[in-house]
Motif scaffolding. Sequence first.
Motif, PDB file in Angstrom:
ATOM      1  N   GLY A   1     -22.492 -13.834-118.926  1.00  0.00           N
ATOM      2  CA  GLY A   1     -22.756 -14.888-119.904  1.00  0.00           C
ATOM      3  C   GLY A   1     -23.987 -14.588-120.739  1.00  0.00           C
ATOM      4  O   GLY A   1     -23.941 -14.563-121.975  1.00  0.00           O
TER       5      GLY A   1
ATOM      6  N   ALA B   1     -28.615 -19.067-118.069  1.00  0.00           N
ATOM      7  CA  ALA B   1     -27.418 -18.270-117.755  1.00  0.00           C
ATOM      8  C   ALA B   1     -27.690 -17.637-116.391  1.00  0.00           C
ATOM      9  O   ALA B   1     -27.349 -16.486-116.144  1.00  0.00           O
ATOM     10  CB  ALA B   1     -27.194 -17.218-118.829  1.00  0.00           C
ATOM     11  N   ASP B   2     -28.362 -18.434-115.534  1.00  0.00           N
ATOM     12  CA  ASP B   2     -28.897 -17.897-114.280  1.00  0.00           C
ATOM     13  C   ASP B   2     -28.035 -18.265-113.066  1.00  0.00           C
ATOM     14  O   ASP B   2     -28.538 -18.306-111.943  1.00  0.00           O
ATOM     15  CB  ASP B   2     -30.368 -18.312-114.084  1.00  0.00           C
ATOM     16  CG  ASP B   2     -30.604 -19.806-114.239  1.00  0.00           C
ATOM     17  OD1 ASP B   2     -29.748 -20.495-114.814  1.00  0.00           O
ATOM     18  OD2 ASP B   2     -31.651 -20.288-113.778  1.00  0.00           O
TER      19      ASP B   2
ATOM     20  N   LYS C   1     -32.205 -22.309-111.880  1.00  0.00           N
ATOM     21  CA  LYS C   1     -33.510 -22.979-111.794  1.00  0.00           C
ATOM     22  C   LYS C   1     -33.717 -23.929-112.974  1.00  0.00           C
ATOM     23  O   LYS C   1     -34.660 -24.710-113.001  1.00  0.00           O
ATOM     24  CB  LYS C   1     -34.626 -21.926-111.801  1.00  0.00           C
ATOM     25  CG  LYS C   1     -34.703 -21.107-110.517  1.00  0.00           C
ATOM     26  CD  LYS C   1     -35.390 -21.924-109.422  1.00  0.00           C
ATOM     27  CE  LYS C   1     -35.781 -21.121-108.225  1.00  0.00           C
ATOM     28  NZ  LYS C   1     -34.705 -20.853-107.285  1.00  0.00           N
TER      29      LYS C   1
ATOM     30  N   TYR D   1     -11.096 -10.149 -99.518  1.00  0.00           N
ATOM     31  CA  TYR D   1     -11.824 -11.363 -99.147  1.00  0.00           C
ATOM     32  C   TYR D   1     -10.975 -12.106 -98.110  1.00  0.00           C
ATOM     33  O   TYR D   1      -9.943 -12.714 -98.455  1.00  0.00           O
ATOM     34  CB  TYR D   1     -12.039 -12.260-100.370  1.00  0.00           C
ATOM     35  CG  TYR D   1     -12.851 -11.618-101.490  1.00  0.00           C
ATOM     36  CD1 TYR D   1     -14.234 -11.452-101.366  1.00  0.00           C
ATOM     37  CD2 TYR D   1     -12.247 -11.183-102.663  1.00  0.00           C
ATOM     38  CE1 TYR D   1     -14.973 -10.874-102.394  1.00  0.00           C
ATOM     39  CE2 TYR D   1     -12.986 -10.602-103.691  1.00  0.00           C
ATOM     40  CZ  TYR D   1     -14.343 -10.454-103.548  1.00  0.00           C
ATOM     41  OH  TYR D   1     -15.077  -9.871-104.563  1.00  0.00           O
TER      42      TYR D   1
HETATM   43  C1  LIG Z   1     -15.766 -13.676-104.550  1.00  0.00           C
HETATM   44  C2  LIG Z   1     -15.778 -13.970-106.018  1.00  0.00           C
HETATM   45  C3  LIG Z   1     -14.760 -13.473-106.849  1.00  0.00           C
HETATM   46  C4  LIG Z   1     -14.743 -13.777-108.223  1.00  0.00           C
HETATM   47  N1  LIG Z   1     -13.722 -13.317-109.006  1.00  0.00           N
HETATM   48  C5  LIG Z   1     -13.677 -13.661-110.332  1.00  0.00           C
HETATM   49  C6  LIG Z   1     -12.604 -13.225-111.195  1.00  0.00           C
HETATM   50  O1  LIG Z   1     -11.679 -12.530-110.772  1.00  0.00           O
HETATM   51  N2  LIG Z   1     -12.625 -13.600-112.509  1.00  0.00           N
HETATM   52  C7  LIG Z   1     -13.636 -14.364-113.035  1.00  0.00           C
HETATM   53  O2  LIG Z   1     -13.613 -14.672-114.255  1.00  0.00           O
HETATM   54  N3  LIG Z   1     -14.666 -14.781-112.251  1.00  0.00           N
HETATM   55  C8  LIG Z   1     -14.706 -14.455-110.933  1.00  0.00           C
HETATM   56  N4  LIG Z   1     -15.737 -14.876-110.142  1.00  0.00           N
HETATM   57  C9  LIG Z   1     -16.781 -15.712-110.753  1.00  0.00           C
HETATM   58  C10 LIG Z   1     -17.768 -14.892-111.556  1.00  0.00           C
HETATM   59  O3  LIG Z   1     -18.320 -13.891-110.763  1.00  0.00           O
HETATM   60  C11 LIG Z   1     -18.894 -15.783-112.093  1.00  0.00           C
HETATM   61  O4  LIG Z   1     -18.359 -16.988-112.546  1.00  0.00           O
HETATM   62  C12 LIG Z   1     -19.642 -15.092-113.235  1.00  0.00           C
HETATM   63  O5  LIG Z   1     -20.287 -13.934-112.796  1.00  0.00           O
HETATM   64  C13 LIG Z   1     -20.646 -16.053-113.854  1.00  0.00           C
HETATM   65  O6  LIG Z   1     -21.385 -15.405-114.850  1.00  0.00           O
HETATM   66  P1  LIG Z   1     -22.816 -15.928-115.274  1.00  0.00           P
HETATM   67  O7  LIG Z   1     -23.285 -15.009-116.347  1.00  0.00           O
HETATM   68  O8  LIG Z   1     -22.762 -17.386-115.538  1.00  0.00           O
HETATM   69  O9  LIG Z   1     -23.710 -15.792-113.947  1.00  0.00           O
HETATM   70  P2  LIG Z   1     -23.984 -14.571-112.972  1.00  0.00           P
HETATM   71  O10 LIG Z   1     -22.951 -13.514-113.088  1.00  0.00           O
HETATM   72  O11 LIG Z   1     -24.242 -15.173-111.635  1.00  0.00           O
HETATM   73  O12 LIG Z   1     -25.328 -13.954-113.539  1.00  0.00           O
HETATM   74  C14 LIG Z   1     -26.557 -14.632-113.388  1.00  0.00           C
HETATM   75  C15 LIG Z   1     -27.686 -13.638-113.624  1.00  0.00           C
HETATM   76  O13 LIG Z   1     -28.899 -14.375-113.566  1.00  0.00           O
HETATM   77  C16 LIG Z   1     -29.836 -13.714-112.733  1.00  0.00           C
HETATM   78  N5  LIG Z   1     -30.699 -14.751-112.174  1.00  0.00           N
HETATM   79  C17 LIG Z   1     -30.380 -15.667-111.218  1.00  0.00           C
HETATM   80  N6  LIG Z   1     -31.435 -16.479-110.976  1.00  0.00           N
HETATM   81  C18 LIG Z   1     -32.433 -16.050-111.791  1.00  0.00           C
HETATM   82  C19 LIG Z   1     -33.781 -16.478-111.986  1.00  0.00           C
HETATM   83  N7  LIG Z   1     -34.294 -17.501-111.297  1.00  0.00           N
HETATM   84  N8  LIG Z   1     -34.539 -15.830-112.900  1.00  0.00           N
HETATM   85  C20 LIG Z   1     -34.023 -14.773-113.618  1.00  0.00           C
HETATM   86  N9  LIG Z   1     -32.766 -14.315-113.455  1.00  0.00           N
HETATM   87  C21 LIG Z   1     -31.979 -14.960-112.558  1.00  0.00           C
HETATM   88  C22 LIG Z   1     -28.968 -12.997-111.694  1.00  0.00           C
HETATM   89  O14 LIG Z   1     -29.671 -11.915-111.112  1.00  0.00           O
HETATM   90  C23 LIG Z   1     -27.777 -12.562-112.539  1.00  0.00           C
HETATM   91  O15 LIG Z   1     -27.989 -11.311-113.151  1.00  0.00           O
HETATM   92  C24 LIG Z   1     -15.783 -14.577-108.775  1.00  0.00           C
HETATM   93  C25 LIG Z   1     -16.819 -15.051-107.953  1.00  0.00           C
HETATM   94  C26 LIG Z   1     -16.807 -14.773-106.590  1.00  0.00           C
HETATM   95  C27 LIG Z   1     -17.902 -15.334-105.698  1.00  0.00           C
END
Ligand SMILES: Cc1cc2nc3c(=O)[nH]c(=O)nc-3n(C[C@H](O)[C@H](O)[C@H](O)COP(=O)(O)OP(=O)(O)OC[C@H]3O[C@@H](n4cnc5c(N)ncnc54)[C@H](O)[C@@H]3O)c2cc1C
Length: 390
Positions: free
Chosen positions: A15, A161-162, A167, A230
């Motif tokens: 994201g 986007a964390d 947080k 899984y």
């Molecule tokens: C087992 C499993 C299987 C999945 N399979 C799928 C699938 O097949 N298809 C699909 O679309 N989705 C799938 N998902 C869901 C998907 O992984 C997430 O919804 C997606 O990664 C969310 O993206 P994001 O960018 O919102 O957050 P994230 O990918 O969680 O990225 C968040 C980022 O923020 C960073 N961060 C966290 N806290 C802080 C902080 N306090 N300060 C600074 N940085 C921070 C992290 O290190 C990370 O890099 C799956 C999830 C799981 C658990």
Amino acid sequence: MDKHKRIAIIGAGPGGLTLARILQQAGFHPEIFEGETSATQREQGGTLDLAEDMGQTALKVAGLLEQFKEICRYEGEALKIMDKTATALHEYGSSENPEAVTDSRPEIDRTVLRHMLLDAVNPEAIKWGHKLLYATSLENGQHELHFENGVTEIVDLVVGADGAFSKLRPLVSKETAEYSGVSMIEINILDAKNQFPDMVELNGLGSAFSLDDSKAMLAQMNGDGKIRVYLSFKVPVEWLHNNGINYDNLGEAKTELLKLFEDWSPKLKNYIHYANGPIFPRRIYMLPVGHKWEHKKGITLLGDAAHLMSPFAGAGANLAMLDAAELALSIINHDDIDEAVHKYELKMFKYAGEMSSITKKYMDLFFETNAAEKIKELMKSFHKEENQKA
Ligand SMILES: Cc1cc2nc3c(=O)[nH]c(=O)nc-3n(C[C@H](O)[C@H](O)[C@H](O)COP(=O)(O)OP(=O)(O)OC[C@H]3O[C@@H](n4cnc5c(N)ncnc54)[C@H](O)[C@@H]3O)c2cc1C
């Protein structure tokens, strides 16, 4: 819109990186603050399918769709549904017939996706090793960010986007991520393509879901020839820790896991027998279905931070990237940043709310009596729709 407004994105997941890329292309200068110290600090996990109307739409806006199409795996769309006897109730695409898929949700390994997005973002914009501890809202709508490394920053807009345990979420919402009722134990069969051809034949080149007795083996072929599985259970939150499984000793853990699937087909138990890679216990958390908040100046959320849901509809990464595209386009197309953010939120609440409700329904179905039959019917109707669209 003043392109020099300070925009901070917390988190370099799918994201956050998609948002940064689209804004940079339009001449904005967002900064990404990521808690990990480098792009390689953590293994990024399994394979994802990116849907045409979500992840791929976002990649198109980001100018990365063609690049994605060159590296994604269309054969990974194959899906097999089995019960505990290893009888295939539904098969969509197969190793013999990989072209029987519609190409609308090709797979990409999460690490490959992250590298593609990282390469597309100005590297100077990414501040690695900046873990946000907390943020405070200032009277003028700006936010003060406090990082674990002692750095503080004041920004005009902060985007959370964390991820699951954001947080920033507490600044806009009282809701927290709650245990979904499902826990998983991830096991891995490394180099399955070369070492365990019988397993590859059973699994196929995409995903294979074996469902029975309110348990599931959710297996997926990854781009590097590994099968990630899984093992999924509907259990109380403490089960992962009091089930007697020693996650530090793969051999012992496998013996205990086999007991949990005692009367399952030997072919399926081979997912456990052959496991030769890392093992991870994972609790699945979710936000309430339809999570939303009152708009607040200078702050918003996207992806898991906004609408964490279980992985049973494969929507999380797709939605995170779609949110990023919607937010970026809204910022680009409005003169007033606050109005842009508010409009994004209203649109996102609607589609993410619908998807979180579908995801919850799917999750429940996976653990019902006759789950394989029910998921078969669901997938058949889904694939029929896809084929009609194609
Ligand atoms: C087992 C499993 C299987 C999945 N399979 C799928 C699938 O097949 N298809 C699909 O679309 N989705 C799938 N998902 C869901 C998907 O992984 C997430 O919804 C997606 O990664 C969310 O993206 P994001 O960018 O919102 O957050 P994230 O990918 O969680 O990225 C968040 C980022 O923020 C960073 N961060 C966290 N806290 C802080 C902080 N306090 N300060 C600074 N940085 C921070 C992290 O290190 C990370 O890099 C799956 C999830 C799981 C658990």
